[in-house]
Every structure is written in structure tokens, then in C-alpha cells.
Design a protein around this motif. Structure first.
Motif, PDB file in Angstrom:
ATOM      1  N   ASP A   8       0.834  -1.199   0.000  1.00 17.25           N
ATOM      2  CA  ASP A   8       0.000   0.000   0.000  1.00 17.25           C
ATOM      3  C   ASP A   8       0.873   1.255   0.000  1.00 17.25           C
ATOM      4  O   ASP A   8       2.105   1.172  -0.110  1.00 17.25           O
ATOM      5  N   PHE A  14      -0.352  -6.145   1.687  1.00 17.20           N
ATOM      6  CA  PHE A  14      -1.771  -6.493   1.765  1.00 17.20           C
ATOM      7  C   PHE A  14      -2.082  -7.462   0.635  1.00 17.20           C
ATOM      8  O   PHE A  14      -1.342  -7.570  -0.337  1.00 17.20           O
ATOM      9  N   ASP A  15      -3.181  -8.182   0.797  1.00 19.89           N
ATOM     10  CA  ASP A  15      -3.637  -9.137  -0.218  1.00 19.89           C
ATOM     11  C   ASP A  15      -4.771  -8.470  -0.996  1.00 19.89           C
ATOM     12  O   ASP A  15      -5.850  -8.243  -0.444  1.00 19.89           O
ATOM     13  N   VAL A  18      -8.167 -10.300  -0.939  1.00 18.61           N
ATOM     14  CA  VAL A  18      -8.873 -10.175   0.345  1.00 18.61           C
ATOM     15  C   VAL A  18      -9.464  -8.772   0.462  1.00 18.61           C
ATOM     16  O   VAL A  18     -10.627  -8.604   0.839  1.00 18.61           O
ATOM     17  N   ARG A  19      -8.671  -7.762   0.118  1.00 16.44           N
ATOM     18  CA  ARG A  19      -9.139  -6.378   0.221  1.00 16.44           C
ATOM     19  C   ARG A  19     -10.377  -6.162  -0.649  1.00 16.44           C
ATOM     20  O   ARG A  19     -11.357  -5.548  -0.214  1.00 16.44           O
ATOM     21  N   THR A  20     -10.359  -6.667  -1.864  1.00 12.83           N
ATOM     22  CA  THR A  20     -11.495  -6.505  -2.775  1.00 12.83           C
ATOM     23  C   THR A  20     -12.734  -7.190  -2.214  1.00 12.83           C
ATOM     24  O   THR A  20     -13.827  -6.611  -2.195  1.00 12.83           O
ATOM     25  N   LEU A  22     -13.403  -7.976   0.887  1.00 20.43           N
ATOM     26  CA  LEU A  22     -13.867  -7.320   2.108  1.00 20.43           C
ATOM     27  C   LEU A  22     -14.488  -5.967   1.820  1.00 20.43           C
ATOM     28  O   LEU A  22     -15.429  -5.555   2.506  1.00 20.43           O
ATOM     29  N   THR A  31     -11.766  -1.521   5.817  1.00 21.14           N
ATOM     30  CA  THR A  31     -11.553  -2.966   5.906  1.00 21.14           C
ATOM     31  C   THR A  31     -10.348  -3.333   6.770  1.00 21.14           C
ATOM     32  O   THR A  31      -9.989  -4.505   6.865  1.00 21.14           O
ATOM     33  N   GLY A  32      -9.722  -2.353   7.402  1.00 26.13           N
ATOM     34  CA  GLY A  32      -8.474  -2.584   8.136  1.00 26.13           C
ATOM     35  C   GLY A  32      -8.534  -3.708   9.151  1.00 26.13           C
ATOM     36  O   GLY A  32      -7.685  -4.609   9.136  1.00 26.13           O
ATOM     37  N   GLU A  35      -9.134  -7.060   7.388  1.00 23.42           N
ATOM     38  CA  GLU A  35      -7.925  -7.513   6.688  1.00 23.42           C
ATOM     39  C   GLU A  35      -6.894  -8.038   7.689  1.00 23.42           C
ATOM     40  O   GLU A  35      -6.218  -9.037   7.423  1.00 23.42           O
ATOM     41  N   ALA A  38      -7.979 -11.464   8.704  1.00 20.00           N
ATOM     42  CA  ALA A  38      -7.712 -12.426   7.631  1.00 20.00           C
ATOM     43  C   ALA A  38      -6.221 -12.766   7.568  1.00 20.00           C
ATOM     44  O   ALA A  38      -5.843 -13.924   7.384  1.00 20.00           O
ATOM     45  N   ALA A  39      -5.362 -11.771   7.728  1.00 19.58           N
ATOM     46  CA  ALA A  39      -3.919 -12.007   7.703  1.00 19.58           C
ATOM     47  C   ALA A  39      -3.490 -12.847   8.903  1.00 19.58           C
ATOM     48  O   ALA A  39      -2.659 -13.758   8.773  1.00 19.58           O
TER      49      ALA A  39
END
Length: 179
Positions: A8, A14-15, A18-20, A22, A31-32, A35, A38-39
Motif C-alpha cells: 500500500d 496487503f492481499d 482479500v481487500r477486494t 472485504l 476494511t483494516g 484484513e 484475515a492475515a
């Protein structure tokens, strides 16, 4: 399949998949935290797979290994309740793990010299030998798993994970009070 990560504007990983996903789930809200969760799950799954690979090939589950490591630091032995508290599982679960260790000759139950109604669990000499053989490959695997981490980064990661654990306990306590 190798995961494709991006960086970023702060140069933090970041993935994007996953970001999309979320961002769609949150309808565009931040989404912090999701995310980060998820990480954390992805890292925990990877660590569990690594730990299972190492212990399964030597005939123990990761849970039994946790018990054996805790026993190795206490010559006199530890009672089941205290073992359960130290690994964060039920006494019933620890009893099963101790049964497994005992069948393998790695641990034994002995009378508690201070309370004849109680028993202690302690590591046996073969249990210590098992840990000695397991130590070097484990340390090498952990060095590879955390490759590139400075000691300060590893300490910060530990701290942040334990803050998550504290928050989890506080949330669980709050939810119990609500029911």
C-alpha cells in the motif's frame, strides 16, 4: 498456488483479493480490522501446518507437544488444571493429551506430595530426549518462518498478537455477561 501480495501507500503488505472481497462485504467501509483478522488467520494456518508437519512425523500432535514443552520446565510436575490453564484448553482435553504422552512413555502421572488426592504430570527422561531431538529442527523451521524479522519486529508481533488475545478474552467475558 503462491499468493500475490501488494504494497500500500505506506509500503505495507496487503492481499488485493482479500481487500477486494472485504470492500464488497463492508459496502466500502474501512476494511483494516477485517484484513488484519484475515492475515492473522492465514499466518496461524501456516504456522499450524508447519507445526503439524513437524510433530505428526514424530508421532505427536501440536497439543501434546505444547504439554510436553510445559512439563519440561517443571521437574516436580504440574497438575492437570494448571496445565490446562497454561495452554488455554479444558482439563478434559489435557487429560487426553497426557494419556497420549503417557502411552508413548514421554510423561507420567505421579502422586502430588502435598495433596494425596491429586496427581501431577511430569516429563520422563525419554520425553526430554524426544524434545532434545525436536529442538534443532523446530528452531530452524521457526527461523525460516520468521526470516527477515528483526528481534524488535518479532517482539512487536508477539505483543500485537497477545493484545488480540486479551481483547478476545475481554469480548468473551462481555458476551458471557450478556447472556
Amino acid at each position: 498456488m503462491k499468493e500475490e501480495l501488494s504494497r500500500d501507500s505506506d509500503d505495507l503488505l496487503f492481499d488485493p483479493r482479500v481487500r477486494t472481497a472485504l470492500a464488497q462485504f463492508t459496502l466500502g467501509d474501512d476494511t483494516g480490522a477485517l484484513e488484519a483478522a484475515a492475515a492473522l488467520r492465514a499466518a496461524a494456518r501456516g504456522l499450524e501446518r508447519l507445526q503439524s508437519r513437524g510433530t505428526d512425523s514424530r508421532g505427536l500432535s501440536p497439543g501434546a507437544l505444547d504439554i510436553l514443552i510445559r512439563l519440561s520446565g517443571n521437574e516436580a510436575g504440574i497438575n492437570i488444571k494448571d496445565l490446562a490453564g497454561s495452554v488455554g484448553v479444558s482439563s478434559r482435553n489435557v487429560t487426553g493429551l497426557v494419556d497420549t504422552l503417557e502411552r508413548g512413555g514421554l510423561a507420567e502421572r505421579v502422586p502430588d506430595p502435598h495433596d494425596r488426592r491429586s496427581v501431577l504430570v511430569r516429563i520422563t527422561p525419554p520425553g526430554r530426549a524426544w524434545l532434545d531431538e525436536f529442538r534443532q529442527p523446530t528452531q530452524a523451521a521457526m527461523a525460516a518462518f520468521f526470516r527477515g524479522f528483526s528481534p524488535a519486529e518479532a517482539a512487536l508481533l508477539r505483543h500485537l498478537c497477545l493484545r488480540v488475545v486479551q481483547n478476545q478474552h475481554q469480548l468473551a467475558h462481555y458476551l458471557e455477561e450478556q447472556t
